[in-house]
Design a protein around this motif. Structure first.
Motif: not given
Length: 237
Positions: A3-6, A52-59, A63-67
């Motif tokens: 259920d984790k979308v972010i 917010l820009n990283i979550i939105g795939s604009l950046d 380091e680390g991960n954003a899924t």
């Protein structure tokens, strides 16, 4: 399926400034579930919009991960990132970003033109989105004929017309008066509840914070608090 979308794990973002690097985000660890109505809150410069820009795939993270929706943002090609945004993520900005030469209908339809839909399918989707925000009677109007609150409702319809799984709202009430701010927030809250769309705000507006079911506070690029919040609409205003 989770259920984790972010999912943000150890996320750090640095920007070059002259001969050194400025750390905008440091070791961010956040999970956001499907259907949440959450906000990144904090003063200007705290890292809200960068995140917010990283979550939105604009950046991408340094380091680390954003899924997001099962996709590692850093590993996406430009084409893949654009596909994620075009089909699964809606954006609402403080400046509306409407195209002044086009009608309300055309502004909302614009979000669908990159998708493989017939004109009939697009019309059905656009009119449904305008109905969600109470603007079916304005479909032929140009943005210059609308109030600020109506323009932001068009922006919400544009973000929702593709039925995204996530909506990212960056200071969506910054240019609105109190009455219009509450109308916009009530509209987004209803869409969140009716369509189970995940909303993530970036804001330092107390009016927005009253509606959030979860507040994630940032300061100097770090998460300093993350708490659930009970929303009592009788106390809002």
């Amino acid at each position: 399926m989770s259920d984790k979308v972010i999912q943000l794990k150890g996320l750090t973002k640095r920007f070059p400034v002259g001969n050194v690097y400025f750390t905008a985000l440091s070791d961010i660890n956040i999970d956001i579930d499907k259907g949440e109505f959450a906000g990144l809150v904090g003063p200007s410069g705290s890292g809200k919009t960068t995140l917010l820009n990283i979550i939105g795939s604009l950046d991408v993270p340094s380091e680390g991960n954003a899924t997001v929706l099962g996709h590692s943002i850093a590993s996406l090609s430009q084409k893949q990132a654009a596909h994620l945004r075009n089909h699964h993520i809606g954006f609402i900005f403080q400046t509306y970003n409407l195209l002044p030469v086009y009608t309300v209908y055309e502004n909302v339809e614009f979000a669908l033109l990159l998708q493989n839909m017939s004109a009939g399918e697009r019309r059905k989707a656009v009119m449904q989105a305008l109905e969600w925000v109470g603007l079916t009677d304005k479909e032929k109007s140009k943005p210059s004929m609308l109030s600020g609150g109506e323009c932001q409702r068009v922006a919400i319809a544009r973000s929702m017309v593709k039925k995204p799984q996530i909506v990212l709202a960056d200071e969506p009430t910054a240019n609105l008066d109190s009455k219009n701010s509450h109308h916009i927030l009530q509209t987004m809250k209803a869409l969140n509840e009716e369509l189970d769309v995940t909303f993530v705000f970036s804001t330092h507006d107390e009016k927005v914070m009253q509606y959030l079911k979860r507040k994630i506070a940032l300061a100097d690029g770090k998460v300093v608090a993350d708490e659930a919040q009970l929303v009592d609409e009788t106390q809002i205003g």
